[in-house]
Design a protein around this motif. Structure first.
Motif, PDB file in Angstrom:
ATOM      1  N   PHE A   1      43.641  38.456  37.667  1.00 10.99           N
ATOM      2  CA  PHE A   1      43.390  39.890  37.560  1.00 10.99           C
ATOM      3  C   PHE A   1      44.624  40.692  37.981  1.00 10.99           C
ATOM      4  O   PHE A   1      45.066  41.613  37.280  1.00 10.99           O
ATOM      5  N   TYR A   2      45.222  40.322  39.128  1.00 11.76           N
ATOM      6  CA  TYR A   2      46.372  41.099  39.619  1.00 11.76           C
ATOM      7  C   TYR A   2      47.661  40.787  38.847  1.00 11.76           C
ATOM      8  O   TYR A   2      48.541  41.652  38.753  1.00 11.76           O
TER       9      TYR A   2
ATOM     10  N   LYS B   1      39.610  49.495  35.763  1.00  6.45           N
ATOM     11  CA  LYS B   1      40.261  48.426  36.532  1.00  6.45           C
ATOM     12  C   LYS B   1      39.608  48.274  37.918  1.00  6.45           C
ATOM     13  O   LYS B   1      39.469  47.171  38.435  1.00  6.45           O
TER      14      LYS B   1
ATOM     15  N   LEU C   1      34.972  41.182  40.934  1.00  3.46           N
ATOM     16  CA  LEU C   1      35.534  39.828  40.959  1.00  3.46           C
ATOM     17  C   LEU C   1      34.658  38.941  41.849  1.00  3.46           C
ATOM     18  O   LEU C   1      33.913  39.435  42.691  1.00  3.46           O
TER      19      LEU C   1
ATOM     20  N   ASP D   1      47.691  40.533  35.677  1.00  4.62           N
ATOM     21  CA  ASP D   1      47.552  41.419  34.514  1.00  4.62           C
ATOM     22  C   ASP D   1      47.752  42.888  34.892  1.00  4.62           C
ATOM     23  O   ASP D   1      48.193  43.686  34.074  1.00  4.62           O
ATOM     24  N   TRP D   2      47.367  43.239  36.123  1.00  3.43           N
ATOM     25  CA  TRP D   2      47.372  44.659  36.508  1.00  3.43           C
ATOM     26  C   TRP D   2      48.715  45.096  37.122  1.00  3.43           C
ATOM     27  O   TRP D   2      49.037  46.290  37.154  1.00  3.43           O
TER      28      TRP D   2
ATOM     29  N   GLN E   1      36.380  46.470  37.448  1.00  3.53           N
ATOM     30  CA  GLN E   1      36.601  45.014  37.314  1.00  3.53           C
ATOM     31  C   GLN E   1      36.981  44.399  38.651  1.00  3.53           C
ATOM     32  O   GLN E   1      36.506  43.314  39.000  1.00  3.53           O
ATOM     33  N   ALA E   2      37.836  45.104  39.411  1.00  4.31           N
ATOM     34  CA  ALA E   2      38.323  44.551  40.690  1.00  4.31           C
ATOM     35  C   ALA E   2      37.168  44.282  41.638  1.00  4.31           C
ATOM     36  O   ALA E   2      37.096  43.212  42.244  1.00  4.31           O
TER      37      ALA E   2
END
Ligand SMILES: C[S@@+](CC[C@H](N)C(=O)[O-])C[C@H]1O[C@@H](n2cnc3c(N)ncnc32)[C@H](O)[C@@H]1O
Length: 235
Positions: A42-43, A25, A32, A45-46, A28-29
């Protein structure tokens, strides 16, 4: 080699050596593209797993930021008392509320939070420690004029990181904060290395808009990277 350059080299090698440890994660972050849409998705989903995942990767940014905050007690440039638990605090990019939690645990009771992500602020709301939480706030853009010069202290922890905000967002942190107020920011090493954060910071100091009170370099952040932590007084 100058002291700072040596630190820079050490932190770069730390970053490279620890890449293999990087949580998927986090990977991926920091990859971005900085667009509002990508960040929001993204956030969203997280959000529900964020706290578990970050505790697994030894995310210590909030404690380190809190240590920097308290170390400034009695600073000549600050026009408020750091030990006053009712000072007005804004947690920018508050996420699920980890910085708010650290402040609350230490007695602070006048904390607002804002974030781009609706889902992250909904998680923060469950903690019941923020006075007011506002989603859909993009700190890359000018702030709501109602918030100008409102806060004694503005934190932004874990937000000045690759693919998230621009160094110029420091201007918005300044706008939120009262003259004589304090700004605390963490910058992940890779962010510091790949953006003009230092230049933006130097320029704002040169213009007598802020005064850098302290920078703690290469301090604990996550298990895959250290960060620099910055404390500014607003002039
Ligand atoms: C790594 S999390 C850090 C959250 C929290 N401060 C912490 O320390 O756990 C980054 C947060 O910044 C928010 N964010 C990213 N870009 C933003 C922007 N341009 N404006 C406001 N918030 C943003 C994200 O939605 C996310 O909640």
């Amino acid at each position: 080699m100058g002291k700072d350059k040596r630190h820079l080299k050490d932190s770069q090698s730390f970053d490279l050596e620890n890449k293999h440890k990087r949580h998927p994660k986090v990977k991926q972050a920091i990859e971005l593209d900085g667009s509002k849409e990508a960040l929001k998705k993204f956030y969203a989903d997280w959000a529900s797993d964020y706290d578990d995942d970050t505790s697994g990767l030894k995310y210590t940014a909030c404690e380190t930021s809190y240590g920097l905050f308290t170390s400034l007690t009695g600073s000549y440039f600050l026009k408020f008392d750091i030990n006053d638990k009712l000072i007005r605090i804004m947690d920018v990019g508050c996420g699920t509320g980890l910085m708010g939690k650290t402040l609350y645990r230490n007695g602070y009771r006048n904390i607002d939070g804002c974030d781009l992500s609706y889902e992250m602020t909904r998680e923060a709301e469950k903690l019941n420690i923020y006075n007011k939480l506002t989603a859909n706030i993009n700190i890359n853009k000018p702030i709501n004029p109602d918030w100008a010069n409102t806060f004694d202290c503005s934190f932004s922890v874990g937000v000045f990181t690759p693919g998230h905000v621009e160094p110029r967002a420091l201007n918005q942190m300044i706008d939120l904060t009262k003259p004589g107020g304090l700004i605390i920011i963490s910058t992940r090493i890779a962010y510091y290395e790949t953006t003009d954060y230092q230049h933006v910071s130097d320029q704002l100091e040169h213009e007598n808009i802020i005064k850098l009170l302290k920078v703690d370099r290469n301090q604990p952040y996550t298990d895959d990277s250290p960060a620099h932590y910055w404390a500014y007084a607003v002039l």
